[in-house]
Design a protein around this motif. Sequence first.
Motif, PDB file in Angstrom:
ATOM      1  N   GLY A 280       0.836  -1.198   0.000  1.00  0.00           N
ATOM      2  CA  GLY A 280       0.000   0.000   0.000  1.00  0.00           C
ATOM      3  C   GLY A 280       0.867   1.242   0.000  1.00  0.00           C
ATOM      4  N   ASP A 281       0.662   2.125   0.997  1.00  0.00           N
ATOM      5  CA  ASP A 281       1.464   3.357   1.028  1.00  0.00           C
ATOM      6  C   ASP A 281       2.659   3.237   1.986  1.00  0.00           C
ATOM      7  N   ARG A 282       3.071   2.004   2.250  1.00  0.00           N
ATOM      8  CA  ARG A 282       4.230   1.768   3.124  1.00  0.00           C
ATOM      9  C   ARG A 282       5.290   0.998   2.347  1.00  0.00           C
ATOM     10  N   VAL A 283       6.518   1.521   2.403  1.00  0.00           N
ATOM     11  CA  VAL A 283       7.624   0.863   1.708  1.00  0.00           C
ATOM     12  C   VAL A 283       8.640   0.413   2.751  1.00  0.00           C
ATOM     13  N   VAL A 284       9.079  -0.833   2.637  1.00  0.00           N
ATOM     14  CA  VAL A 284       9.986  -1.375   3.659  1.00  0.00           C
ATOM     15  C   VAL A 284      11.204  -2.026   3.021  1.00  0.00           C
ATOM     16  N   THR A 285      12.244  -2.157   3.838  1.00  0.00           N
ATOM     17  CA  THR A 285      13.455  -2.891   3.443  1.00  0.00           C
ATOM     18  C   THR A 285      13.949  -3.635   4.681  1.00  0.00           C
ATOM     19  N   PRO A 286      14.586  -4.780   4.516  1.00  0.00           N
ATOM     20  CA  PRO A 286      15.103  -5.496   5.690  1.00  0.00           C
ATOM     21  C   PRO A 286      16.102  -4.630   6.478  1.00  0.00           C
ATOM     22  N   ALA A 287      15.956  -4.629   7.797  1.00  0.00           N
ATOM     23  CA  ALA A 287      16.823  -3.813   8.654  1.00  0.00           C
ATOM     24  C   ALA A 287      18.268  -4.292   8.562  1.00  0.00           C
ATOM     25  N   THR A 288      19.190  -3.328   8.561  1.00  0.00           N
ATOM     26  CA  THR A 288      20.597  -3.665   8.313  1.00  0.00           C
ATOM     27  C   THR A 288      21.275  -4.322   9.519  1.00  0.00           C
ATOM     28  N   ASP A 289      20.600  -4.386  10.685  1.00  0.00           N
ATOM     29  CA  ASP A 289      21.241  -5.085  11.809  1.00  0.00           C
ATOM     30  C   ASP A 289      21.117  -6.610  11.657  1.00  0.00           C
ATOM     31  N   GLN A 290      20.631  -7.036  10.483  1.00  0.00           N
ATOM     32  CA  GLN A 290      20.530  -8.480  10.225  1.00  0.00           C
ATOM     33  C   GLN A 290      21.722  -8.985   9.402  1.00  0.00           C
ATOM     34  N   GLY A 291      22.858  -8.295   9.526  1.00  0.00           N
ATOM     35  CA  GLY A 291      24.073  -8.751   8.840  1.00  0.00           C
ATOM     36  C   GLY A 291      24.044  -8.495   7.351  1.00  0.00           C
ATOM     37  N   ILE A 292      23.394  -7.389   6.946  1.00  0.00           N
ATOM     38  CA  ILE A 292      23.330  -7.062   5.517  1.00  0.00           C
ATOM     39  C   ILE A 292      23.852  -5.647   5.303  1.00  0.00           C
ATOM     40  N   LEU A 293      24.129  -5.333   4.033  1.00  0.00           N
ATOM     41  CA  LEU A 293      24.687  -4.022   3.709  1.00  0.00           C
ATOM     42  C   LEU A 293      23.616  -2.937   3.750  1.00  0.00           C
ATOM     43  N   ALA A 294      24.026  -1.762   4.190  1.00  0.00           N
ATOM     44  CA  ALA A 294      23.164  -0.586   4.075  1.00  0.00           C
ATOM     45  C   ALA A 294      23.281  -0.103   2.635  1.00  0.00           C
ATOM     46  N   GLY A 295      22.229  -0.239   1.841  1.00  0.00           N
ATOM     47  CA  GLY A 295      22.300   0.098   0.414  1.00  0.00           C
ATOM     48  C   GLY A 295      22.254   1.602   0.188  1.00  0.00           C
ATOM     49  N   THR A 296      23.185   2.091  -0.618  1.00  0.00           N
ATOM     50  CA  THR A 296      23.152   3.527  -0.945  1.00  0.00           C
ATOM     51  C   THR A 296      21.993   3.826  -1.895  1.00  0.00           C
ATOM     52  N   THR A 297      21.684   2.894  -2.787  1.00  0.00           N
ATOM     53  CA  THR A 297      20.577   3.101  -3.723  1.00  0.00           C
ATOM     54  C   THR A 297      19.246   3.054  -2.975  1.00  0.00           C
ATOM     55  N   GLN A 298      19.132   2.129  -2.030  1.00  0.00           N
ATOM     56  CA  GLN A 298      17.911   2.033  -1.211  1.00  0.00           C
ATOM     57  C   GLN A 298      17.690   3.334  -0.436  1.00  0.00           C
ATOM     58  N   ALA A 299      18.776   3.915   0.077  1.00  0.00           N
ATOM     59  CA  ALA A 299      18.628   5.176   0.825  1.00  0.00           C
ATOM     60  C   ALA A 299      18.070   6.269  -0.095  1.00  0.00           C
ATOM     61  N   ALA A 300      18.604   6.335  -1.316  1.00  0.00           N
ATOM     62  CA  ALA A 300      18.108   7.339  -2.270  1.00  0.00           C
ATOM     63  C   ALA A 300      16.655   7.038  -2.642  1.00  0.00           C
TER      64      ALA A 300
END
Length: 308
Positions: free
Chosen positions: A221-241
């Motif tokens: 719907g009007d909510r966009v999510v991404t897996p939290a980076t404290d789960q051993g994954i990279l903080a995506g620069t593209t995702q941030a943008a």
Amino acid sequence: VDALPPLGGAPAGTPAPGVTTATTAPDDDARIRAVDPAAPHVTVLDLGVTRGDGIFESFGVVEGAVQALEPHLVRLARSATLLDLPALDLDVLRTAVLRSVELHEPLPELLCKLVVTRGVEGATDAHGRPAVTAWVYTDPGADFRRERTEGVDVVTLDRGYRHDVAQTSPWLLQGAKTLSYAVNKAVYREAARRGAQDVVLVSSDGFVLEGPTSTLVARYGDRVVTPATDQGILAGTTQAAAFAWFAAQGLTTAEVQLTVERLREADGLWLLSSGRQSVPIRSLDGTSVPVDDTTTAGLLTHLLGRRS
Ligand code: PLP
């Protein structure tokens, strides 16, 4: 690139690595050499070569502009810390990235790769410090134009670590962008064997993580999510943008824990990274998922339009 700070350390008042406003000292250029990329430069004794012991960043370059330059440098510094590498001189690395891009013939899109290795075992620089090896190169990268509009078929694969691996076992370096991407590439070959082009990795306890070279983004719907980076994954620069753009569209954004079951209920799924920008997922484990064409087009336009 001579990637360590100048002798005597950083000048007084210089902020810690990750600074976003640093200017480049005029003599930085003397620490960067442009060389023929076809000629050999790295010794067979380099730990980056013999053990994959090092870190890297890949920068998207559109119309000559390096995208997310500072967020990439911040992430490189974080990877260096996670690997206990010496503190890096981000100013000279920034200059090297910009020089490398300048030296390439102008094309609409390029990919610039910055590599830092632990250097040759036991080797020190002229000042007796452990010498890292660093280089930057720019090339046209892969052509993602088709996937960006047509989407990709994705399979979920178990990464084999729990979602809290970064807290329980930081020595496994999950969440650092290390040179050891043999596993990430093996994951793609497994995807091909299963008839898919890409992968969403899942923790051994059932949480959705990231792609082997991308960040997952899901819309409900009007909510966009991404897996939290404290789960051993990279903080995506593209995702941030992307999240900045989604917020500007009036959507809410959040970093969450996401199960595979919940993933299947999304109204739209995308894989994001510097080279591909954004690619919609059209099927998950052989089952079609909704493709949100309007958001796909708007997001891609925004991401490709970034000039810093
Ligand atoms: N996750 C992994 C494992 C990656 O290798 C990458 C990029 O290569 C990403 C996420 C996406 O990061 P970025 O958007 O900064 O390119």
